[in-house]
Design a protein around this motif. Structure first.
Motif, PDB file in Angstrom:
ATOM      1  N   ALA A 157      -1.627  -5.623  -7.186  1.00  0.00           N
ATOM      2  CA  ALA A 157      -1.282  -6.074  -8.658  1.00  0.00           C
ATOM      3  C   ALA A 157       0.125  -5.415  -8.989  1.00  0.00           C
ATOM      4  N   ALA A 158       0.322  -4.310  -8.534  1.00  0.00           N
ATOM      5  CA  ALA A 158       2.104  -3.384  -9.012  1.00  0.00           C
ATOM      6  C   ALA A 158       2.910  -4.229  -8.276  1.00  0.00           C
ATOM      7  N   ILE A 159       2.685  -4.633  -7.115  1.00  0.00           N
ATOM      8  CA  ILE A 159       4.008  -5.370  -6.420  1.00  0.00           C
ATOM      9  C   ILE A 159       4.066  -6.813  -6.802  1.00  0.00           C
ATOM     10  N   GLU A 160       3.085  -7.625  -6.831  1.00  0.00           N
ATOM     11  CA  GLU A 160       2.941  -8.993  -7.202  1.00  0.00           C
ATOM     12  C   GLU A 160       3.395  -9.449  -8.688  1.00  0.00           C
ATOM     13  N   TYR A 161       2.536  -8.296  -9.556  1.00  0.00           N
ATOM     14  CA  TYR A 161       2.812  -8.819 -11.021  1.00  0.00           C
ATOM     15  C   TYR A 161       3.504  -7.647 -11.806  1.00  0.00           C
ATOM     16  N   GLY A 162       3.317  -6.494 -11.264  1.00  0.00           N
ATOM     17  CA  GLY A 162       4.218  -5.320 -11.887  1.00  0.00           C
ATOM     18  C   GLY A 162       5.636  -5.294 -11.448  1.00  0.00           C
ATOM     19  N   LYS A 163       5.988  -5.894 -10.343  1.00  0.00           N
ATOM     20  CA  LYS A 163       7.265  -6.018 -10.065  1.00  0.00           C
ATOM     21  C   LYS A 163       7.929  -4.725  -9.849  1.00  0.00           C
ATOM     22  N   VAL A 164       7.144  -3.645  -9.497  1.00  0.00           N
ATOM     23  CA  VAL A 164       7.743  -2.316  -9.297  1.00  0.00           C
ATOM     24  C   VAL A 164       7.661  -1.956  -7.672  1.00  0.00           C
ATOM     25  N   ASP A 165       8.733  -1.097  -7.151  1.00  0.00           N
ATOM     26  CA  ASP A 165       8.781  -0.776  -5.976  1.00  0.00           C
ATOM     27  C   ASP A 165       7.647   0.130  -5.640  1.00  0.00           C
ATOM     28  N   THR A 166       6.584  -0.418  -4.900  1.00  0.00           N
ATOM     29  CA  THR A 166       5.255   0.373  -4.801  1.00  0.00           C
ATOM     30  C   THR A 166       4.861   0.316  -3.377  1.00  0.00           C
ATOM     31  N   VAL A 167       4.333   1.640  -2.930  1.00  0.00           N
ATOM     32  CA  VAL A 167       3.333   1.965  -1.681  1.00  0.00           C
ATOM     33  C   VAL A 167       2.294   2.409  -1.996  1.00  0.00           C
ATOM     34  N   GLY A 168       1.303   1.818  -1.316  1.00  0.00           N
ATOM     35  CA  GLY A 168      -0.014   2.722  -1.382  1.00  0.00           C
ATOM     36  C   GLY A 168      -0.357   3.708  -0.506  1.00  0.00           C
ATOM     37  N   LEU A 169      -1.018   4.653  -0.750  1.00  0.00           N
ATOM     38  CA  LEU A 169      -1.242   6.109   0.306  1.00  0.00           C
ATOM     39  C   LEU A 169      -2.620   6.350   0.372  1.00  0.00           C
ATOM     40  N   CYS A 170      -3.233   6.574   1.552  1.00  0.00           N
ATOM     41  CA  CYS A 170      -4.355   6.896   1.780  1.00  0.00           C
ATOM     42  C   CYS A 170      -4.447   8.154   2.911  1.00  0.00           C
ATOM     43  N   HIS A 171      -5.498   8.650   3.280  1.00  0.00           N
ATOM     44  CA  HIS A 171      -5.527   9.571   4.413  1.00  0.00           C
ATOM     45  C   HIS A 171      -6.553   9.217   5.599  1.00  0.00           C
ATOM     46  N   GLY A 172      -7.187   8.075   5.274  1.00  0.00           N
ATOM     47  CA  GLY A 172      -8.188   7.756   6.334  1.00  0.00           C
ATOM     48  C   GLY A 172      -7.612   7.452   7.859  1.00  0.00           C
TER      49      GLY A 172
END
Length: 488
Positions: A157-172
């Motif tokens: 949603a942040a990338i496609e609709y929010g148009k903000v430079d976004t990266v998702g982070l996890c520790h799995g």
């Protein structure tokens, strides 16, 4: 260096403290400003007190501010980190409780499945509000680092609709690599080289090398089955390893929710999980753990505050990606990690619009992903099932289309293995009505949902789940911690 980092949902006290101390392990970041924001003034003041104590004890020039005014916190920020859980534990309890009435037994319920999909419906409108504020008041080109689940949906949603430079982070990925290094007898994880790729919480170790020697399926299966602890705690993951040929990053309990085979009958659930810790498959395990953790922190806050008066030790810097990404971007020290971004050819046999999790390198030029990776066919098939659910869920959250939301839930692998279409339609109505205060996009759909529920004849049951444990009291938690200390 002097720049501003805003943390939204900073009331996630333990995690915020970890990110804070990690970032301050970088010598160049001593003059950074941290702007904390949260809906809870109470939680904000608790975490600010802890971080102020860290700064004071370490004699740092670091500035820490706290405000419930999100735009004020975001103003001029170069980096924005999100740790939010919209609806808190109250809404989360419904994510677990209501699906149980329809036979859907979840361990975590924050990624897909019925709970994860509704979690996404609550989060996505708020994520888009964050993006609007970032574009309007943050530093131009600000980077949005999303830690909040459901990771793929929020990032999508942040990338496609929010148009903000976004990266998702996890520790799995890091946790899975630690396990593999241990069972193979490595002295440290640095001896293990790997390519891990897929989607968040369904990433796969498709290439493993220990000190340069390639590790095959049979050797890895034998190593896990010989391990005295993991052989019991990770029975489901080991079974998937045997059948798919590669190991999944995700915990036994989490992985069981994304597949249609292991949690569809109570007797199957108890066969594959382990009750030694919530993460191995306990019904509503993460809800119980989160509730106990909140209660413990509230009660033991003075102890947490006192323990903050310690030196920041770079040797104890965690493997959470955020501090390493910021260090690479600001100092050009190259960092290799696993990041959630839009696919666009990175994984050749997954949809191009999907949010994938895969290896990348970070330097002053940004996050640069390794492209052209192909997953084993079984891994790709499993990921695609989840991606289709994620896509519909994101579109439903954006449009407020309750019929599309029901179709997304219907196509979830575990839901489809357990529930009929009539049950899914009623369950979604019930969840939307119960969570209406956090679902503004469905406001027009709520009256009709209530009307349908008043006339419904679909049977439900009051069921705690196949492997439920009660929330422990503070006294019980204290006694357990004392016993563990004595055992050590």
């Amino acid at each position: 260096m002097s720049f501003k980092i805003a943390i939204i949902g900073a009331g996630s006290v333990g995690f915020t403290k970890k990110l804070f101390t990690d970032i301050l392990c970088v010598p160049e970041f001593r003059d950074v400003e941290f702007a904390l924001t949260d809906l809870s003034e109470h939680n904000l003041q608790m975490i600010k007190s802890i971080l102020d104590r860290v700064v004071e004890f370490n004699r740092l020039p670091t500035k820490v501010t706290a405000t419930t005014d999100r735009r004020a916190a975001l103003e001029g920020a170069r980096y924005v980190i999100s740790c939010v859980r919209v609806g808190g534990l109250e809404a989360y309890a419904d994510d677990i409780r209501i699906p149980l009435k329809y036979g859907i037994d979840q361990c975590v319920g924050d990624t897909i499945c019925a709970g994860g999909i509704l979690y996404g419906q609550r989060n996505i409108p708020v994520i888009l509000d964050f993006c609007k504020d970032i574009l309007e008041v943050a530093e131009p080109g600000a980077k949005f680092l999303n830690y909040a689940n459901p990771m793929a949906m929020n990032t999508w949603a942040a990338i496609e609709y929010g148009k903000v430079d976004t990266v998702g982070l996890c520790h799995g990925v890091q946790h899975g690599a630690d396990q593999i290094a241990e069972v193979l007898g490595a002295k440290s994880r640095t001896e293990l080289d790997y390519i891990c790729s897929g989607i968040n919480h369904q990433t796969w170790f498709i290439d493993l090398r220990l000190n340069g020697r390639k590790i095959g399926k049979d050797e890895l299966v034998a190593a896990f089955e010989a391990h005295p602890v993991y052989s019991q705690q990770e029975k489901l993951r080991i079974d998937v390893l045997k059948r798919f040929g590669v190991y999944s990053t995700e915990s036994n309990g989490h992985l069981s929710e994304y597949l249609p085979w292991y949690r569809k009958r109570p007797d199957e659930i108890t066969r594959w999980i382990d009750m030694s810790d919530w993460i191995h498959g306990e019904t509503g395990g993460y809800l119980r753990y989160s509730t106990e953790t909140r209660n413990w922190f509230e009660t033991e806050f003075p102890q947490f505050l006192e323990s903050a008066a310690r030196p920041i030790d770079p040797a104890k810097r965690s493997n959470e990606h955020a501090s390493h990404i910021l260090e690479a971007l600001e100092t050009n020290r190259v960092y290799r990690g696993h990041f959630n971004v839009k696919n666009n050819g990175i994984i050749t046999n997954l949809p191009q619009d999907a949010i994938i999790e895969s290896p990348g390198f970070v330097d002053r030029f940004g996050i640069n992903m390794a492209a052209g990776i192909a997953l084993p066919e079984a891994c790709a098939a499993t990921c695609i099932s989840s991606i289709n659910v994620q896509r519909m869920s994101v579109h439903a959250a954006i449009s407020g289309d309750i019929d599309l939301l029901k179709l997304a839930v219907l196509h979830d692998p575990l839901v489809g293995a357990v529930s009929t279409p009539e049950e899914v339609w009623q369950m979604v109505d019930e969840m939307v009505v119960a969570q209406a205060r956090w679902l503004p996009q469905y406001a027009d759909a709520v009256p009709a949902a209530k009307e349908r529920l008043s006339k419904s004849r679909v049977k439900t049951r009051e069921w705690a789940g196949a492997a439920r444990r009660d929330v422990r009291s503070i006294e019980e938690l204290r006694a357990e911690k004392t016993a563990l200390k004595q055992a050590v």
